[in-house]
Write a protein that holds these residues in place. Structure first.
Motif, PDB file in Angstrom:
ATOM      1  N   ASN A  81      70.773  15.462  66.673  1.00 31.33           N
ATOM      2  CA  ASN A  81      69.521  14.731  66.891  1.00 31.33           C
ATOM      3  C   ASN A  81      69.032  14.837  68.336  1.00 31.33           C
ATOM      4  OD1 ASN A  81      69.120  13.809  64.260  1.00 31.33           O
ATOM      5  ND2 ASN A  81      70.473  12.045  64.558  1.00 31.33           N
ATOM      6  N   ARG A  82      69.970  15.046  69.258  1.00 29.96           N
ATOM      7  CA  ARG A  82      69.598  15.158  70.667  1.00 29.96           C
ATOM      8  C   ARG A  82      69.054  16.551  70.993  1.00 29.96           C
ATOM      9  NH1 ARG A  82      74.077  15.476  75.502  1.00 29.96           N
ATOM     10  NH2 ARG A  82      72.736  16.491  77.048  1.00 29.96           N
ATOM     11  N   ALA A 122      65.446  17.143  67.297  1.00 28.08           N
ATOM     12  CA  ALA A 122      65.404  16.099  66.278  1.00 28.08           C
ATOM     13  C   ALA A 122      64.781  16.571  64.970  1.00 28.08           C
ATOM     14  CB  ALA A 122      64.635  14.883  66.801  1.00 28.08           C
ATOM     15  N   THR A 123      63.933  17.601  65.022  1.00 31.95           N
ATOM     16  CA  THR A 123      63.247  18.041  63.801  1.00 31.95           C
ATOM     17  C   THR A 123      63.364  19.558  63.629  1.00 31.95           C
ATOM     18  OG1 THR A 123      61.159  18.151  65.021  1.00 31.95           O
ATOM     19  CG2 THR A 123      61.614  16.132  63.792  1.00 31.95           C
ATOM     20  N   GLN A 149      71.091  10.762  58.087  1.00 32.36           N
ATOM     21  CA  GLN A 149      70.952  10.371  59.487  1.00 32.36           C
ATOM     22  C   GLN A 149      70.331  11.461  60.359  1.00 32.36           C
ATOM     23  OE1 GLN A 149      74.586   8.662  61.029  1.00 32.36           O
ATOM     24  NE2 GLN A 149      74.892   7.380  59.211  1.00 32.36           N
ATOM     25  N   THR A 150      69.751  12.468  59.736  1.00 29.21           N
ATOM     26  CA  THR A 150      69.077  13.548  60.468  1.00 29.21           C
ATOM     27  C   THR A 150      67.753  13.851  59.781  1.00 29.21           C
ATOM     28  OG1 THR A 150      70.212  15.217  59.131  1.00 29.21           O
ATOM     29  CG2 THR A 150      71.225  14.632  61.252  1.00 29.21           C
ATOM     30  N   ARG A 151      66.958  14.693  60.432  1.00 32.14           N
ATOM     31  CA  ARG A 151      65.722  15.200  59.838  1.00 32.14           C
ATOM     32  C   ARG A 151      65.706  16.719  59.952  1.00 32.14           C
ATOM     33  NH1 ARG A 151      61.208  12.362  63.272  1.00 32.14           N
ATOM     34  NH2 ARG A 151      62.852  12.492  64.849  1.00 32.14           N
ATOM     35  N   SER A 152      64.983  17.364  59.029  1.00 34.49           N
ATOM     36  CA  SER A 152      64.800  18.815  59.103  1.00 34.49           C
ATOM     37  C   SER A 152      63.752  19.218  58.081  1.00 34.49           C
ATOM     38  CB  SER A 152      66.111  19.568  58.827  1.00 34.49           C
ATOM     39  OG  SER A 152      66.551  19.348  57.504  1.00 34.49           O
ATOM     40  N   ILE A 163      76.364  14.389  64.593  1.00 35.75           N
ATOM     41  CA  ILE A 163      75.021  13.896  64.263  1.00 35.75           C
ATOM     42  C   ILE A 163      74.253  13.542  65.529  1.00 35.75           C
ATOM     43  CG2 ILE A 163      73.771  11.987  63.178  1.00 35.75           C
ATOM     44  CD1 ILE A 163      75.973  12.010  60.992  1.00 35.75           C
ATOM     45  N   ARG A 164      74.924  12.885  66.475  1.00 31.62           N
ATOM     46  CA  ARG A 164      74.252  12.522  67.735  1.00 31.62           C
ATOM     47  C   ARG A 164      73.780  13.764  68.477  1.00 31.62           C
ATOM     48  NH1 ARG A 164      78.589   8.841  68.193  1.00 31.62           N
ATOM     49  NH2 ARG A 164      79.638  10.212  69.675  1.00 31.62           N
TER      50      ARG A 164
END
Length: 523
Positions: free
Chosen positions: A370-371, A374-375, A394-397, A366-367
């Protein structure tokens, strides 16, 4: 079909007049008629059906796509979308009643009217030249807009046949095609549109957004993304391998929603790689070069970019790696990388590169996701429901397919779009209609209600304030600690809640409750 002329750019000098035709046609109000929109949609359907063999051949010439893949992902999709839109158009265009309105406001008949935005510009992409050009056009026609379509010059055969279909079947004053590359697109952007719809990469998306901002023109941007797939230690390696490999074989990985990299829990990595190799052998028993269903990279420029990415990686090639410049062939290539900073993760490949980065656990995955981006446009978690729910939370998309590769993007009635720097706006199904529609709030105030409206006129007095509060204030269904309280009572009395139930229904319920209470007291 008749022999068509070769791909020829539109004269830049003609573009302002083409734009004017569309604007003038819109202001004639002809396109607002539901019957007119249906007629155009149905004419487009039969125009495409008549040229089906030519369209399938065009995609074969442009991208090496098999007829099966083109029909599955493009032509059949578009034809079904037209039928869906035609069947549901009247319902989509119908006025909507406002929700949660007070009794006083209900007398003004507040509603949402569906207005077409106007004359719109649609800029298509080369990887799915039919779907990504005609899909938005269907939405524009259904909404009652006029439109100019600028197909991608990197799929010239599909572009010229789409122009033939549109010019011979649709109203030529309302729907036109402009052919060309950067100069012609620049000339189109110099015109004032009511909306611009663009599908492509983020760099061009920024240029279009900047140009549109000069005239406050709204845009819909369908961009790419460094989409992650995350495979947890409890995932099914065989399913993950087959489904993610399918995503990279489709259109030779030239799909904006295919995974750009795969984060795999180290515990499951050996079995996942074994299953990936088995799946590759099953899907392409004669190898990629011997597979007629496996296409080519669209242009030499894109092939060179992919080759440069492969040459610059510090990872280890586990499968594939063969390339042929002359035929624009690029073999499905699995590369194990050791860092999120590897070029195969930092940039969007938009091709058959399959970088795999081992991770210690789901938290690390997940880290990294996101790094890296992030989108992203898509996200593909594989694992148990608890694990995939955690990844989603815990993420976005823009969209996500759980335990699959971009399945969400294959449902034509599900809204599709990005978030953040993977795009803005959505379309497909009803969302295509909404994309080119303005939701216009309308009220109609009757003359007889003037005595109730005197509270809005000065001078303002304590008596008017008291009347105003009585007319407009809603009663809370919560106390000072935020706890719900008295919900049923307030709903029955009509002093709170959604306001959707009729006054008669509420009084009927009140009478029923009172009867129960009386019967209880008598017992």
């Amino acid at each position: 079909m008749e022999k068509l002329p070769p791909f020829t750019p539109t004269s830049i000098d003609d573009i302002p007049q083409i734009h004017k035709h569309g604007v003038d046609k819109f202001h004639s109000h002809t396109t607002r008629s539901i019957d007119y929109r249906r007629k155009q949609l149905r004419a487009l359907y039969w125009g495409l059906k008549d040229e089906e063999p030519a369209l399938l051949e065009a995609c074969k010439l442009d991208l090496g796509k098999s007829a099966y893949e083109t029909y599955l992902t493009e032509l059949g999709w578009v034809l079904n979308d037209i039928i869906f839109m035609s069947k549901n158009l009247a319902r989509f265009a119908k006025d909507e009643k406002a929700e949660d309105i007070s009794l006083t406001n209900s007398f003004m008949k507040p509603r949402i009217k569906k207005d077409p935005l106007g004359a719109v510009l649609i800029i298509g992409a080369y990887n799915f030249p039919l779907q990504l050009s005609l899909g938005p056009l269907i939405g524009a026609i259904a909404a009652g807009c006029t439109a100019v379509l600028k197909p991608s010059e990197n799929a010239p055969n599909a572009a010229r046949i789409m122009q033939h279909v549109i010019s011979h079947n649709l109203d030529p004053e309302a729907y036109q095609v402009v052919q060309g590359a950067v100069p012609e697109t620049t000339a189109l952007l110099d015109c004032k549109w009511d909306k611009i719809f663009y599908t492509g990469n983020a760099s061009v998306g920024k240029i279009i957004s900047k140009k549109a901002a000069e005239t406050l023109t709204p845009v819909a941007l369908e961009l790419g993304g460094r989409n992650p797939a995350i495979i947890t230690k409890n995932a099914e390696p065989r399913l993950a391998a087959r489904r993610l490999l399918w995503a990279k074989l489709m259109n030779v990985g030239q799909v904006c929603v295919s995974q750009n990299y795969i984060l795999v829990d180290k515990e499951i990595l050996p079995e996942f790689l074994r299953q990936l190799e088995l799946a590759l052998t099953e899907f392409q028993p004669k190898g990629a070069e011997g597979n007629e269903d496996y296409g080519k990279i669209a242009t030499e420029r894109q092939w060179q970019r992919l080759k440069g990415m492969l040459d610059s990686t510090t990872g280890k090639i586990l499968m594939g790696g063969k390339t042929v410049k002359e035929s624009l062939f690029f073999e499905p290539t699995v590369v194990q990388v050791e860092t999120p900073d590897d070029p195969l993760l930092k940039d969007e490949s938009f091709g058959p590169l399959i970088p795999i980065l081992p991770v210690d656990d789901i938290e690390e995955a997940i880290r990294i996701a996101n790094r890296v981006h992030a989108t992203p446009l898509g996200l593909y978690p594989f694992g148990t429901k608890t694990e995939t729910d955690k990844i989603l939370s815990q993420t976005r998309s823009g969209g996500a397919s759980v335990n699959d590769a971009f399945f969400h993007a294959s449902i034509p009635t599900l809204a599709f779009g990005g978030v953040g720097d993977s795009g803005q706006g959505s379309y497909r199904g009803k969302a295509s209609f909404d994309c080119f529609t303005h939701r216009r709030s309308v009220t109609t105030t009757p003359s007889w209600i003037e005595s109730m409206l005197d509270v809005r006129y000065p001078p303002y007095t304590p008596e008017k304030m008291k009347k105003l509060r009585k007319m407009t204030d809603l009663k809370p269904d919560f106390d000072r600690q935020g706890r719900r309280t008295g919900r049923l009572v307030w709903w029955v009395l009509g002093l709170g809640g959604s306001g959707k139930a009729s006054v008669g229904a509420r009084w009927a319920l009140l009478v029923a409750v009172a009867a129960v209470v009386v019967r209880f007291l008598r017992a």
